[in-house]
Write a protein that holds these residues in place. Structure first.
Motif, PDB file in Angstrom:
ATOM      1  N   ASP A 123       0.838  -1.200   0.000  1.00  0.00           N
ATOM      2  CA  ASP A 123       0.000   0.000   0.000  1.00  0.00           C
ATOM      3  C   ASP A 123       0.875   1.253   0.000  1.00  0.00           C
ATOM      4  OD1 ASP A 123       1.086  -0.054   2.461  1.00  0.00           O
ATOM      5  OD2 ASP A 123      -0.780  -0.181   3.580  1.00  0.00           O
ATOM      6  N   THR A 124       0.222   2.367   0.254  1.00  0.00           N
ATOM      7  CA  THR A 124       0.945   3.641   0.221  1.00  0.00           C
ATOM      8  C   THR A 124       2.082   3.676   1.239  1.00  0.00           C
ATOM      9  OG1 THR A 124      -1.227   4.583  -0.174  1.00  0.00           O
ATOM     10  CG2 THR A 124       0.570   6.126   0.159  1.00  0.00           C
ATOM     11  N   ILE A 125       1.810   3.110   2.411  1.00  0.00           N
ATOM     12  CA  ILE A 125       2.836   3.157   3.455  1.00  0.00           C
ATOM     13  C   ILE A 125       4.055   2.330   3.060  1.00  0.00           C
ATOM     14  CG2 ILE A 125       3.324   2.509   5.836  1.00  0.00           C
ATOM     15  CD1 ILE A 125       0.595   3.407   6.615  1.00  0.00           C
ATOM     16  N   ASP A 126       3.808   1.145   2.529  1.00  0.00           N
ATOM     17  CA  ASP A 126       4.939   0.333   2.061  1.00  0.00           C
ATOM     18  C   ASP A 126       5.753   1.102   1.032  1.00  0.00           C
ATOM     19  OD1 ASP A 126       4.496  -1.830   3.646  1.00  0.00           O
ATOM     20  OD2 ASP A 126       3.290  -2.922   2.188  1.00  0.00           O
ATOM     21  N   LEU A 127       5.053   1.732   0.126  1.00  0.00           N
ATOM     22  CA  LEU A 127       5.733   2.483  -0.919  1.00  0.00           C
ATOM     23  C   LEU A 127       6.571   3.620  -0.335  1.00  0.00           C
ATOM     24  CD1 LEU A 127       5.706   1.738  -3.803  1.00  0.00           C
ATOM     25  CD2 LEU A 127       3.746   3.203  -4.197  1.00  0.00           C
ATOM     26  N   SER A 128       6.018   4.286   0.673  1.00  0.00           N
ATOM     27  CA  SER A 128       6.790   5.343   1.320  1.00  0.00           C
ATOM     28  C   SER A 128       8.038   4.774   1.966  1.00  0.00           C
ATOM     29  CB  SER A 128       5.958   6.034   2.400  1.00  0.00           C
ATOM     30  OG  SER A 128       4.712   6.423   1.889  1.00  0.00           O
ATOM     31  N   LEU A 129       7.879   3.619   2.611  1.00  0.00           N
ATOM     32  CA  LEU A 129       9.031   3.007   3.262  1.00  0.00           C
ATOM     33  C   LEU A 129      10.103   2.677   2.233  1.00  0.00           C
ATOM     34  CD1 LEU A 129       7.214   0.653   5.797  1.00  0.00           C
ATOM     35  CD2 LEU A 129       8.510   2.725   6.310  1.00  0.00           C
ATOM     36  N   VAL A 130       9.675   2.088   1.131  1.00  0.00           N
ATOM     37  CA  VAL A 130      10.635   1.749   0.083  1.00  0.00           C
ATOM     38  C   VAL A 130      11.334   3.002  -0.408  1.00  0.00           C
ATOM     39  CG1 VAL A 130      10.823   0.985  -2.314  1.00  0.00           C
ATOM     40  CG2 VAL A 130       9.490  -0.357  -0.685  1.00  0.00           C
ATOM     41  N   GLU A 131      10.574   4.037  -0.609  1.00  0.00           N
ATOM     42  CA  GLU A 131      11.173   5.261  -1.126  1.00  0.00           C
ATOM     43  C   GLU A 131      12.138   5.879  -0.115  1.00  0.00           C
ATOM     44  OE1 GLU A 131       8.490   7.324  -3.422  1.00  0.00           O
ATOM     45  OE2 GLU A 131      10.065   8.555  -4.300  1.00  0.00           O
ATOM     46  N   LEU A 132      11.747   5.878   1.146  1.00  0.00           N
ATOM     47  CA  LEU A 132      12.644   6.409   2.170  1.00  0.00           C
ATOM     48  C   LEU A 132      13.944   5.616   2.225  1.00  0.00           C
ATOM     49  CD1 LEU A 132      10.025   7.113   4.969  1.00  0.00           C
ATOM     50  CD2 LEU A 132      11.488   8.824   3.892  1.00  0.00           C
ATOM     51  N   LEU A 133      13.815   4.298   2.140  1.00  0.00           N
ATOM     52  CA  LEU A 133      15.011   3.465   2.245  1.00  0.00           C
ATOM     53  C   LEU A 133      15.859   3.522   0.976  1.00  0.00           C
ATOM     54  CD1 LEU A 133      13.537   0.454   4.208  1.00  0.00           C
ATOM     55  CD2 LEU A 133      15.326   2.008   4.975  1.00  0.00           C
ATOM     56  N   ARG A 134      15.232   3.819  -0.151  1.00  0.00           N
ATOM     57  CA  ARG A 134      16.028   4.014  -1.352  1.00  0.00           C
ATOM     58  C   ARG A 134      16.853   5.288  -1.238  1.00  0.00           C
ATOM     59  NH1 ARG A 134      14.137   2.626  -7.207  1.00  0.00           N
ATOM     60  NH2 ARG A 134      12.660   4.332  -6.989  1.00  0.00           N
ATOM     61  N   GLY A 135      16.296   6.236  -0.541  1.00  0.00           N
ATOM     62  CA  GLY A 135      17.032   7.485  -0.349  1.00  0.00           C
ATOM     63  C   GLY A 135      18.117   7.356   0.702  1.00  0.00           C
ATOM     64  N   ASN A 136      17.824   6.650   1.766  1.00  0.00           N
ATOM     65  CA  ASN A 136      18.806   6.461   2.830  1.00  0.00           C
ATOM     66  C   ASN A 136      18.549   5.150   3.555  1.00  0.00           C
ATOM     67  OD1 ASN A 136      20.546   6.479   4.923  1.00  0.00           O
ATOM     68  ND2 ASN A 136      19.779   8.335   5.875  1.00  0.00           N
ATOM     69  N   ALA A 137      19.367   4.171   3.236  1.00  0.00           N
ATOM     70  CA  ALA A 137      19.148   2.824   3.748  1.00  0.00           C
ATOM     71  C   ALA A 137      19.469   2.699   5.227  1.00  0.00           C
ATOM     72  CB  ALA A 137      19.986   1.816   2.957  1.00  0.00           C
ATOM     73  N   ARG A 138      20.085   3.711   5.808  1.00  0.00           N
ATOM     74  CA  ARG A 138      20.476   3.590   7.212  1.00  0.00           C
ATOM     75  C   ARG A 138      19.525   4.297   8.162  1.00  0.00           C
ATOM     76  NH1 ARG A 138      25.287   1.092   8.430  1.00  0.00           N
ATOM     77  NH2 ARG A 138      25.688   2.132  10.390  1.00  0.00           N
ATOM     78  N   LEU A 139      18.396   4.737   7.668  1.00  0.00           N
ATOM     79  CA  LEU A 139      17.401   5.308   8.566  1.00  0.00           C
ATOM     80  C   LEU A 139      16.996   4.282   9.614  1.00  0.00           C
ATOM     81  CD1 LEU A 139      15.044   7.186   6.063  1.00  0.00           C
ATOM     82  CD2 LEU A 139      16.601   8.199   7.728  1.00  0.00           C
ATOM     83  N   SER A 140      16.833   4.740  10.851  1.00  0.00           N
ATOM     84  CA  SER A 140      16.411   3.828  11.907  1.00  0.00           C
ATOM     85  C   SER A 140      14.921   3.533  11.764  1.00  0.00           C
ATOM     86  CB  SER A 140      16.686   4.457  13.266  1.00  0.00           C
ATOM     87  OG  SER A 140      15.831   5.546  13.464  1.00  0.00           O
ATOM     88  N   TYR A 141      14.487   2.431  12.337  1.00  0.00           N
ATOM     89  CA  TYR A 141      13.065   2.104  12.309  1.00  0.00           C
ATOM     90  C   TYR A 141      12.267   3.193  13.010  1.00  0.00           C
ATOM     91  CZ  TYR A 141      14.357  -2.513  10.645  1.00  0.00           C
ATOM     92  OH  TYR A 141      14.854  -3.542   9.896  1.00  0.00           O
ATOM     93  N   ALA A 142      12.852   3.730  14.073  1.00  0.00           N
ATOM     94  CA  ALA A 142      12.161   4.798  14.800  1.00  0.00           C
ATOM     95  C   ALA A 142      11.932   6.002  13.887  1.00  0.00           C
ATOM     96  CB  ALA A 142      12.992   5.202  16.017  1.00  0.00           C
ATOM     97  N   GLU A 143      12.966   6.345  13.113  1.00  0.00           N
ATOM     98  CA  GLU A 143      12.837   7.485  12.213  1.00  0.00           C
ATOM     99  C   GLU A 143      11.822   7.190  11.105  1.00  0.00           C
ATOM    100  OE1 GLU A 143      13.918  10.415  12.597  1.00  0.00           O
ATOM    101  OE2 GLU A 143      13.133  11.144  10.685  1.00  0.00           O
ATOM    102  N   LEU A 144      11.906   6.009  10.533  1.00  0.00           N
ATOM    103  CA  LEU A 144      10.931   5.615   9.512  1.00  0.00           C
ATOM    104  C   LEU A 144       9.524   5.709  10.070  1.00  0.00           C
ATOM    105  CD1 LEU A 144      12.739   2.462   8.061  1.00  0.00           C
ATOM    106  CD2 LEU A 144      12.379   4.621   6.875  1.00  0.00           C
TER     107      LEU A 144
END
Lengths: 152, 152
Positions: free
Chosen positions: B2-23
DNA sequence: GGCTCAGGTCGATCGTGTCCACGGAGAGTG
DNA sequence: CACTCTCCGTGGACACGATCGACCTGAGCC
């Protein structure tokens, strides 16, 4: 840039989400030491980014094309480059030796979108012609190769 | 997906080291929820890996080449592919439509190494000819493009 | 020798990852 | 409609990791 830095780079190329603690164990230093080294690698431009690698089909980008660009004799290469930069579908852009000044890797969802992209490229000022090859499948991409010491 | 998964993918494509808390903060869920979603994206094959992106020159890989491969009429494509897989310098391998069955992206340290690589490719059983283009510079590479919802 | 500096370790503190039990919304069913 | 099952989320708890500051050590240099 010594052996330890190289190990860190290699470990992070394999898995960018390793913790500093884990990296520290692998290279035999303390976590703060690793933290500082990685920080220097980042600010020194050795490590440019950390990216999740995504299955393109899963996010609606199932069509991969490689496109060679021939410039007009009077083209301004910087302008052409800037125009390409505005096109999000162009994932990679190499400035090449040879008749084709640029080689682009683009990803789109459908062949129809690819057609639109090619039209747009051909209309771009400075572009004389394009030559598009379609990737039927990606066998692998951006595989990290084992690093060697600069053999000083 | 869904939209949230897509946002997560996009965030992690931008910066793979984001913490789960930040995501979690970015998408408006709790950290455990994000943890579970990302886990599913990984095991479902949407996220394939997390990689540090490295400045190639900094690790002694300053020469980039794109190489088209024409196969013999009697070549076994799987064998050729397997031979390519053994060559670490080949970072990407696309199976193409057209006369050239494969397009390879290879990175080496020097032109001399590129020469050796080309010789090796030409000697590979099943390979009829190669055509090599040298990238004078990489303008950008693997730029993540903004994702769109599958527009269901 | 004694200074200085780079780059390391150790310890402490605080945020994060991750496990678990619990709860609410929606679909299917009598 | 009410019941139940399932999915997916939340909040709390606790161990682990990130990160800061203080201190240590060896190399290079007066």
């Amino acid at each position: 840039m010594d052996t330890i830095d190289l190990s860190l780079v290699e470990l992070l190329r394999g898995n960018a989400r390793l913790s500093y603690a884990e990296l520290a164990r692998q290279v035999g230093l303390s976590a703060p030491a690793v933290h500082e080294r990685v920080g220097k690698l980042e600010s020194g431009g050795v490590i440019r980014a950390y990216r999740a690698e995504v299955e393109p089909e899963a996010v609606g980008l199932g069509v991969t094309a490689l496109i060679g660009i021939v410039e007009n004799s009077d083209a301004d290469t910087d302008d052409v480059l800037e125009a390409f930069r505005q096109i999000p579908e162009i994932e990679s852009c190499y400035f090449m030796a040879g008749v084709e000044s640029f080689l682009l890797k683009a990803r789109v969802g459908t062949i129809a979108e690819l057609e639109q992209l090619i039209v747009r490229l051909n209309r771009t000022p400075g572009v004389a012609s394009t030559r598009t090859g379609i990737a039927l499948s990606t066998k692998w991409e951006n595989r990290p190769q084992p690093l060697e010491l600069p053999t000083a």
